[in-house]
Design a protein around this motif. Structure first.
Motif, PDB file in Angstrom:
ATOM      1  N   LEU A 193      31.816  68.580  43.410  1.00 34.96           N
ATOM      2  CA  LEU A 193      32.386  67.987  44.140  1.00 34.96           C
ATOM      3  C   LEU A 193      30.797  67.285  44.724  1.00 34.96           C
ATOM      4  O   LEU A 193      30.069  67.413  45.529  1.00 34.96           O
ATOM      5  CB  LEU A 193      32.829  68.111  45.554  1.00 34.96           C
ATOM      6  CG  LEU A 193      33.524  67.293  46.843  1.00 34.96           C
ATOM      7  CD1 LEU A 193      34.584  65.963  46.494  1.00 34.96           C
ATOM      8  CD2 LEU A 193      34.133  67.732  48.178  1.00 34.96           C
ATOM      9  N   ASN A 194      30.413  66.282  44.193  1.00 35.02           N
ATOM     10  CA  ASN A 194      29.303  65.216  44.433  1.00 35.02           C
ATOM     11  C   ASN A 194      29.597  63.656  45.485  1.00 35.02           C
ATOM     12  O   ASN A 194      30.562  62.748  45.451  1.00 35.02           O
ATOM     13  CB  ASN A 194      28.898  64.835  43.320  1.00 35.02           C
ATOM     14  CG  ASN A 194      27.599  64.520  43.741  1.00 35.02           C
ATOM     15  OD1 ASN A 194      27.317  63.475  43.861  1.00 35.02           O
ATOM     16  ND2 ASN A 194      26.730  65.050  42.535  1.00 35.02           N
ATOM     17  N   LEU A 195      28.296  63.862  46.353  1.00 34.90           N
ATOM     18  CA  LEU A 195      29.053  62.440  47.283  1.00 34.90           C
ATOM     19  C   LEU A 195      28.926  61.268  47.128  1.00 34.90           C
ATOM     20  O   LEU A 195      28.861  59.939  47.269  1.00 34.90           O
ATOM     21  CB  LEU A 195      28.073  62.947  48.246  1.00 34.90           C
ATOM     22  CG  LEU A 195      28.132  63.377  49.336  1.00 34.90           C
ATOM     23  CD1 LEU A 195      27.570  64.725  50.048  1.00 34.90           C
ATOM     24  CD2 LEU A 195      29.360  63.833  50.236  1.00 34.90           C
ATOM     25  N   GLU A 196      28.224  61.674  45.575  1.00 39.77           N
ATOM     26  CA  GLU A 196      28.155  59.959  44.570  1.00 39.77           C
ATOM     27  C   GLU A 196      28.918  59.470  44.619  1.00 39.77           C
ATOM     28  O   GLU A 196      28.663  57.783  44.403  1.00 39.77           O
ATOM     29  CB  GLU A 196      27.060  59.848  43.674  1.00 39.77           C
ATOM     30  CG  GLU A 196      25.397  60.749  44.035  1.00 39.77           C
ATOM     31  CD  GLU A 196      24.615  60.327  43.172  1.00 39.77           C
ATOM     32  OE1 GLU A 196      25.077  60.252  42.640  1.00 39.77           O
ATOM     33  OE2 GLU A 196      22.972  60.786  42.976  1.00 39.77           O
ATOM     34  N   THR A 197      30.238  60.551  44.173  1.00 34.16           N
ATOM     35  CA  THR A 197      31.353  59.855  43.742  1.00 34.16           C
ATOM     36  C   THR A 197      32.547  59.680  44.713  1.00 34.16           C
ATOM     37  O   THR A 197      33.662  59.104  44.347  1.00 34.16           O
ATOM     38  CB  THR A 197      32.117  60.553  42.302  1.00 34.16           C
ATOM     39  OG1 THR A 197      31.836  61.821  42.475  1.00 34.16           O
ATOM     40  CG2 THR A 197      30.340  60.123  41.051  1.00 34.16           C
ATOM     41  N   VAL A 198      32.258  60.674  45.912  1.00 35.43           N
ATOM     42  CA  VAL A 198      32.781  61.085  46.486  1.00 35.43           C
ATOM     43  C   VAL A 198      32.106  60.452  48.280  1.00 35.43           C
ATOM     44  O   VAL A 198      32.136  61.495  48.809  1.00 35.43           O
ATOM     45  CB  VAL A 198      33.580  61.848  46.901  1.00 35.43           C
ATOM     46  CG1 VAL A 198      34.750  62.269  47.939  1.00 35.43           C
ATOM     47  CG2 VAL A 198      34.782  62.156  45.245  1.00 35.43           C
ATOM     48  N   PRO A 199      32.353  59.189  48.436  1.00 35.13           N
ATOM     49  CA  PRO A 199      31.060  58.965  50.025  1.00 35.13           C
ATOM     50  C   PRO A 199      31.878  59.221  50.766  1.00 35.13           C
ATOM     51  O   PRO A 199      32.121  58.255  51.648  1.00 35.13           O
ATOM     52  CB  PRO A 199      30.700  57.767  49.047  1.00 35.13           C
ATOM     53  CG  PRO A 199      32.003  57.309  48.182  1.00 35.13           C
ATOM     54  CD  PRO A 199      32.210  58.354  47.579  1.00 35.13           C
ATOM     55  N   ALA A 200      31.713  60.980  50.982  1.00 39.44           N
ATOM     56  CA  ALA A 200      33.206  60.870  52.809  1.00 39.44           C
ATOM     57  C   ALA A 200      31.753  61.232  53.493  1.00 39.44           C
ATOM     58  O   ALA A 200      30.533  60.727  53.382  1.00 39.44           O
ATOM     59  CB  ALA A 200      33.612  62.350  52.037  1.00 39.44           C
TER      60      ALA A 200
END
Length: 379
Positions: A193-200
């Motif tokens: 899970l990567n914040l670059e693709t899922v900027p939560a």
């Protein structure tokens, strides 16, 4: 590098098949040893090793943040998913008449705080029903309209592993300016899970399942734009610039300028923290991608054999790779899990699904034992 079965790193007796990691993972042998060292620090709190605790806390932040692509400054240490979700809800605003979007039958820890926030703001919680063929992503995207003020989701359903594709949902949330809160308890550490693709805005995960950590330990990512928010608790450890307690009351200073301000009280557990370090270091060494690849092979085999027997489950492409829930037309026998446990096979029911959640201590022989036991009990 592909992983092999890692059963020797856990203390599972011969003949036992444990398929219930989604409820509670066994800890690593190394984590158990770390817990014993922590217990000794509690037994003898005067020993010098207690001074290692602040460094262990920072190591936990680094390791958890590394699973997301975030720095240690963005990570808080929390008790549980519900604690983290409550922290997020306390720091997000909902305009009157706006909805908070969640899944139908979503895990309660990611629902109750939103119901309270919605009630206070005069809004509502909107439960998105599952679509055809176990589709969650399409219905969530269709539900994202101008009335939605917050989106709070997992990236798979906790009952059966049906997939929620967060990447397109996160992109739509960004486009609309809607905060996204992710409950990653059933996936972080075992699926990338990567914040670059899922900027939560917030990502919360309890540690006692897929992160192999002890109970009462969890972690929360807080996006920098929320790091001036108000924590659930106010204590000396959440502050910077406060006078020393050695020479004064300790009162003063201000809240830390990062996610550390959101730490739970008594986050510096002498026993739990070193156990978390060993667990998160091992997961990082294996890598979530490699863990997921190994477990996907087992789950795909479980799905194939389940479908041969007429059971229903989320199809390939609509399920996460590391656990699965099985359904059948007639009700499952109520005592089935107890009867399977008597045969040394441990699974659990969740909302009508027979949930099977393997880990790296399982192999194909465990899948054989599961279906041998199922066939015998359902004959």
């Amino acid at each position: 590098m592909p992983l092999n079965c890692q059963r020797e790193l856990f203390d599972l007796p011969a003949g036992l098949t444990y398929f219930n990691t989604a409820s509670q993972s066994p800890c690593l042998r190394t984590s158990f040893a770390a817990g014993e060292r922590g217990l000794r620090r509690k037994l003898m709190p005067w020993i010098a090793e207690r001074a290692a605790l602040p460094g262990e806390m920072e190591r936990c932040r680094e390791l958890f943040g590394g699973l997301l692509g975030a720095p240690a400054d963005d990570v808080a240490i929390v008790f549980s998913t519900s604690y983290g979700i409550a922290s997020a809800a306390a720091n997000l605003a909902l305009a009157p008449g706006q909805d908070i979007l969640v899944l139908e039958a979503q895990f309660p820890s990611n629902v109750y705080a939103w119901e309270r926030l919605a009630a206070r703001a005069g809004g509502s919680v909107r439960f998105v029903p599952r679509g055809a063929d176990f589709d969650w992503t399409g219905p969530v995207l269709e539900a994202l309209d101008d009335r939605v003020g917050i989106v709070a989701l997992p990236n798979c359903h906790w009952c059966d592993g049906a997939l929620v594709e967060l990447e397109p949902i996160a992109a739509e949330c960004v486009r609309r300016g809607i905060p996204l809160v992710v409950d990653a308890t059933q996936s972080l550490g075992v699926k990338p899970l990567n914040l670059e693709t899922v900027p939560a805005d917030f990502v919360v995960a309890s540690g006692y399942k897929w992160l192999l950590c002890p109970d009462m330990m969890g972690f929360m990512y807080v996006a920098p734009k929320h790091q001036n928010g108000m924590p659930l608790e106010l204590n000396h450890a959440s502050r910077t610039g406060a006078p020393s307690m050695e020479t004064g009351s300790g009162l003063g200073g201000c809240l830390k300028p990062n996610a550390r301000r959101f730490d739970m009280g008594a986050a510096d557990s002498m026993i739990h923290t070193p156990m978390c370090v060993t667990a998160l270091e091992q997961i990082t060494e294996w890598s979530p991608a490699a863990i997921h690849t190994y477990l996907t092979g087992l789950v795909d085999g479980i799905a194939d054999r389940a479908q041969e027997r007429g059971f229903t489950c989320p199809p390939k492409g609509r399920r996460i790779g590391h656990f699965i829930g099985l359904y059948r037309d007639q009700p499952w026998p109520k005592d089935l899990t107890a009867r399977l446990a008597a045969r040394g096979v441990h699974v659990v029911f969740r909302n009508g699904a027979l949930r099977i959640s393997p880990y790296l201590f399982n192999d194909e022989a465990d899948v054989d034992r599961l279906f041998t036991a199922l066939d015998a009990e359902l004959r």
